[in-house]
Design a protein around this motif. Structure first.
Motif, PDB file in Angstrom:
ATOM      1  N   ASN A  45      -1.927   6.361   0.954  1.00  0.00           N
ATOM      2  CA  ASN A  45      -1.020   6.779  -0.110  1.00  0.00           C
ATOM      3  C   ASN A  45       0.310   7.274   0.466  1.00  0.00           C
ATOM      4  OD1 ASN A  45      -0.147   7.608  -2.757  1.00  0.00           O
ATOM      5  ND2 ASN A  45      -0.758   9.682  -2.216  1.00  0.00           N
ATOM      6  N   GLN A  46       0.249   8.066   1.516  1.00  0.00           N
ATOM      7  CA  GLN A  46       1.470   8.609   2.107  1.00  0.00           C
ATOM      8  C   GLN A  46       2.274   7.518   2.819  1.00  0.00           C
ATOM      9  OE1 GLN A  46       2.702  11.388   1.248  1.00  0.00           O
ATOM     10  NE2 GLN A  46       0.854  11.970   0.139  1.00  0.00           N
ATOM     11  N   TYR A  47       1.583   6.585   3.487  1.00  0.00           N
ATOM     12  CA  TYR A  47       2.305   5.476   4.104  1.00  0.00           C
ATOM     13  C   TYR A  47       2.967   4.613   3.031  1.00  0.00           C
ATOM     14  CZ  TYR A  47       0.817   6.196   8.928  1.00  0.00           C
ATOM     15  OH  TYR A  47       0.648   6.691  10.195  1.00  0.00           O
ATOM     16  N   GLN A  48       2.298   4.434   1.899  1.00  0.00           N
ATOM     17  CA  GLN A  48       2.892   3.661   0.808  1.00  0.00           C
ATOM     18  C   GLN A  48       4.111   4.373   0.254  1.00  0.00           C
ATOM     19  OE1 GLN A  48       1.999   0.481  -0.269  1.00  0.00           O
ATOM     20  NE2 GLN A  48       3.994   0.714  -1.230  1.00  0.00           N
ATOM     21  N   ARG A  49       4.045   5.691   0.152  1.00  0.00           N
ATOM     22  CA  ARG A  49       5.202   6.472  -0.318  1.00  0.00           C
ATOM     23  C   ARG A  49       6.390   6.249   0.604  1.00  0.00           C
ATOM     24  NH1 ARG A  49       7.730  11.581  -0.086  1.00  0.00           N
ATOM     25  NH2 ARG A  49       8.206  12.417  -2.136  1.00  0.00           N
ATOM     26  N   ARG A  50       6.134   6.255   1.901  1.00  0.00           N
ATOM     27  CA  ARG A  50       7.208   6.012   2.865  1.00  0.00           C
ATOM     28  C   ARG A  50       7.772   4.607   2.681  1.00  0.00           C
ATOM     29  NH1 ARG A  50       6.520   6.139   9.404  1.00  0.00           N
ATOM     30  NH2 ARG A  50       5.146   4.384   8.982  1.00  0.00           N
ATOM     31  N   ALA A  51       6.881   3.632   2.537  1.00  0.00           N
ATOM     32  CA  ALA A  51       7.328   2.247   2.364  1.00  0.00           C
ATOM     33  C   ALA A  51       8.164   2.099   1.090  1.00  0.00           C
ATOM     34  CB  ALA A  51       6.124   1.306   2.319  1.00  0.00           C
ATOM     35  N   ASP A  52       7.829   2.840   0.044  1.00  0.00           N
ATOM     36  CA  ASP A  52       8.578   2.774  -1.207  1.00  0.00           C
ATOM     37  C   ASP A  52       9.972   3.384  -1.086  1.00  0.00           C
ATOM     38  OD1 ASP A  52       6.380   1.564  -2.350  1.00  0.00           O
ATOM     39  OD2 ASP A  52       5.670   3.364  -3.382  1.00  0.00           O
ATOM     40  N   LEU A  53      10.131   4.373  -0.215  1.00  0.00           N
ATOM     41  CA  LEU A  53      11.438   5.007  -0.020  1.00  0.00           C
ATOM     42  C   LEU A  53      12.396   4.138   0.803  1.00  0.00           C
ATOM     43  CD1 LEU A  53      10.404   8.680   0.853  1.00  0.00           C
ATOM     44  CD2 LEU A  53      11.629   7.939  -1.194  1.00  0.00           C
ATOM     45  N   ILE A  54      11.847   3.329   1.672  1.00  0.00           N
ATOM     46  CA  ILE A  54      12.667   2.597   2.632  1.00  0.00           C
ATOM     47  C   ILE A  54      13.701   1.673   1.994  1.00  0.00           C
ATOM     48  CG2 ILE A  54      12.561   0.856   4.469  1.00  0.00           C
ATOM     49  CD1 ILE A  54      10.072   2.396   5.475  1.00  0.00           C
ATOM     50  N   PRO A  55      13.366   0.869   0.973  1.00  0.00           N
ATOM     51  CA  PRO A  55      14.402  -0.011   0.412  1.00  0.00           C
ATOM     52  C   PRO A  55      15.629   0.749  -0.097  1.00  0.00           C
ATOM     53  CG  PRO A  55      12.248  -0.691  -0.368  1.00  0.00           C
ATOM     54  CD  PRO A  55      12.059   0.611   0.364  1.00  0.00           C
ATOM     55  N   ASN A  56      15.422   1.903  -0.716  1.00  0.00           N
ATOM     56  CA  ASN A  56      16.555   2.706  -1.187  1.00  0.00           C
ATOM     57  C   ASN A  56      17.369   3.256  -0.023  1.00  0.00           C
ATOM     58  OD1 ASN A  56      15.848   2.334  -3.877  1.00  0.00           O
ATOM     59  ND2 ASN A  56      14.515   4.113  -3.873  1.00  0.00           N
ATOM     60  N   LEU A  57      16.681   3.690   1.017  1.00  0.00           N
ATOM     61  CA  LEU A  57      17.375   4.214   2.194  1.00  0.00           C
ATOM     62  C   LEU A  57      18.186   3.104   2.859  1.00  0.00           C
ATOM     63  CD1 LEU A  57      17.692   6.754   3.991  1.00  0.00           C
ATOM     64  CD2 LEU A  57      15.826   5.856   5.381  1.00  0.00           C
ATOM     65  N   VAL A  58      17.584   1.937   3.013  1.00  0.00           N
ATOM     66  CA  VAL A  58      18.278   0.806   3.635  1.00  0.00           C
ATOM     67  C   VAL A  58      19.494   0.404   2.807  1.00  0.00           C
ATOM     68  CG1 VAL A  58      18.074  -1.653   4.188  1.00  0.00           C
ATOM     69  CG2 VAL A  58      16.298  -0.067   4.913  1.00  0.00           C
ATOM     70  N   ALA A  59      19.332   0.340   1.496  1.00  0.00           N
ATOM     71  CA  ALA A  59      20.449  -0.046   0.626  1.00  0.00           C
ATOM     72  C   ALA A  59      21.599   0.952   0.731  1.00  0.00           C
ATOM     73  CB  ALA A  59      19.970  -0.162  -0.817  1.00  0.00           C
ATOM     74  N   THR A  60      21.270   2.224   0.814  1.00  0.00           N
ATOM     75  CA  THR A  60      22.317   3.254   0.933  1.00  0.00           C
ATOM     76  C   THR A  60      23.055   3.121   2.255  1.00  0.00           C
ATOM     77  OG1 THR A  60      21.019   4.753  -0.435  1.00  0.00           O
ATOM     78  CG2 THR A  60      22.745   5.744   0.886  1.00  0.00           C
ATOM     79  N   LEU A 132      21.390  11.824   1.746  1.00  0.00           N
ATOM     80  CA  LEU A 132      20.790  13.121   2.052  1.00  0.00           C
ATOM     81  C   LEU A 132      19.466  13.310   1.309  1.00  0.00           C
ATOM     82  CD1 LEU A 132      23.971  15.397   2.051  1.00  0.00           C
ATOM     83  CD2 LEU A 132      22.670  14.576   4.027  1.00  0.00           C
ATOM     84  N   ALA A 133      19.430  12.918   0.032  1.00  0.00           N
ATOM     85  CA  ALA A 133      18.208  13.062  -0.762  1.00  0.00           C
ATOM     86  C   ALA A 133      17.103  12.154  -0.219  1.00  0.00           C
ATOM     87  CB  ALA A 133      18.490  12.738  -2.225  1.00  0.00           C
ATOM     88  N   LEU A 134      17.458  10.914   0.097  1.00  0.00           N
ATOM     89  CA  LEU A 134      16.459   9.989   0.638  1.00  0.00           C
ATOM     90  C   LEU A 134      15.966  10.459   2.003  1.00  0.00           C
ATOM     91  CD1 LEU A 134      18.149   6.649  -0.415  1.00  0.00           C
ATOM     92  CD2 LEU A 134      15.927   7.471  -1.203  1.00  0.00           C
ATOM     93  N   GLN A 135      16.894  10.951   2.813  1.00  0.00           N
ATOM     94  CA  GLN A 135      16.527  11.448   4.136  1.00  0.00           C
ATOM     95  C   GLN A 135      15.551  12.615   4.020  1.00  0.00           C
ATOM     96  OE1 GLN A 135      17.274  10.048   6.914  1.00  0.00           O
ATOM     97  NE2 GLN A 135      16.172  11.548   8.094  1.00  0.00           N
ATOM     98  N   SER A 136      15.818  13.510   3.095  1.00  0.00           N
ATOM     99  CA  SER A 136      14.944  14.660   2.877  1.00  0.00           C
ATOM    100  C   SER A 136      13.557  14.210   2.405  1.00  0.00           C
ATOM    101  CB  SER A 136      15.581  15.589   1.845  1.00  0.00           C
ATOM    102  OG  SER A 136      14.717  16.649   1.536  1.00  0.00           O
ATOM    103  N   GLN A 137      13.517  13.244   1.486  1.00  0.00           N
ATOM    104  CA  GLN A 137      12.237  12.738   1.004  1.00  0.00           C
ATOM    105  C   GLN A 137      11.461  12.045   2.128  1.00  0.00           C
ATOM    106  OE1 GLN A 137      12.317  10.484  -2.666  1.00  0.00           O
ATOM    107  NE2 GLN A 137      14.102  11.629  -3.365  1.00  0.00           N
ATOM    108  N   LEU A 138      12.179  11.304   2.954  1.00  0.00           N
ATOM    109  CA  LEU A 138      11.536  10.612   4.057  1.00  0.00           C
ATOM    110  C   LEU A 138      10.957  11.612   5.062  1.00  0.00           C
ATOM    111  CD1 LEU A 138      10.903   7.839   5.219  1.00  0.00           C
ATOM    112  CD2 LEU A 138      13.066   7.945   6.449  1.00  0.00           C
TER     113      LEU A 138
END
Length: 199
Positions: A45-60, A132-138
C-alpha cells in the motif's frame, strides 16, 4: 438414562477437546500468518502511494527542468518497473520473489534521489508550492514505507518463530505441515534511506 449420560459425556469431551485445542497453540500459526500477510499488504500500500505521487512530481519538475529529460525518463521507467512487480500472499515464502520486488523498489528509490538532486539546480522549482507539497508527501511516504517494512519484518519473525517453537511446532509438523517460513524483507543499506530532501 444411560443414553443421556453417554451423550452428556460426549458433549463434555468435545468441549474439553475444544478448550485444549484453543489453549495449546492451534490458532497461533494461522493468526501469525494472517498478521504477516496483512503487514505485507501495508508495505505494498505504501509503495503504491509513492508510485501514485511520482507522476505529479515528475510533471511539476518537467515544467522547470525540461533539459533534464534523462533523469525524468529514468524515474518514469523505474516507477513502471516497480509497479509491474507484484507479490501476493502465496509468494511470501519465496525469497527470490521478495528480492525481485525489493530490487525494483530500490531502483525507484535511486531514481527519485537523482530527481531530487536535480531540483537543486532550479531555484524557482524549489520554491514552487506544488513541488514543495509533493516533496513533503513523498518524504512522508518514504517514512511510512520504512515503518511498514519494519512491521512486516516483525510479523514474519513472529510467524516463522511459531513454526519452530513448542507447542505450535507440533501443529506445524502435523496439521499445518504445508506451511513454510516467510521471506523477510532485507532491504540494502542504501535502500533504507529516503531520497535526500535539500532546500
Amino acid at each position: 438414562m444411560a443414553l443421556s449420560f453417554s451423550r452428556l459425556r460426549a458433549v463434555a469431551m468435545a468441549a474439553l477437546v475444544g478448550l485444549s485445542l484453543a489453549g495449546c497453540g492451534y490458532n497461533t500459526i494461522p493468526t501469525a500468518e494472517e498478521n504477516a500477510t496483512a503487514k505485507w499488504a501495508e508495505v505494498q500500500n505504501q509503495y503504491q502511494r509513492r508510485a501514485d505521487l511520482i507522476p505529479n512530481l515528475v510533471a511539476t519538475v518537467q515544467g522547470y527542468a525540461k533539459q533534464e529529460k534523462d533523469v525524468l525518463t529514468s524515474v518514469i521507467e523505474a516507477r513502471s518497473k516497480a509497479t509491474s512487480v507484484h507479490i501476493d500472499a502465496s509468494q511470501l515464502t519465496d525469497p527470490d520473489k521478495i528480492k525481485q520486488f525489493q530490487e525494483a523498489q530500490n531502483q525507484l528509490t535511486g531514481a527519485l534521489g537523482r530527481l531530487i538532486a536535480v531540483s537543486e539546480a532550479y531555484p524557482d522549482l524549489k520554491s514552487n508550492a506544488n513541488f514543495l507539497a509533493l516533496q513533503s508527501q513523498l518524504e512522508g511516504t518514504e517514512n511510512r514505507i520504512a515503518v511498514a517494512r519494519r512491521d512486516y519484518v516483525e510479523a514474519v519473525r513472529e510467524y516463522n518463530l511459531t513454526l519452530e517453537t513448542f507447542p505450535s511446532l507440533l501443529w506445524a509438523k502435523t496439521v499445518f505441515a504445508g506451511k513454510k517460513p516467510m521471506a523477510a524483507f532485507t532491504a540494502s543499506e542504501e535502500a533504507q534511506k529516503p531520497p535526500q530532501v535539500k532546500f
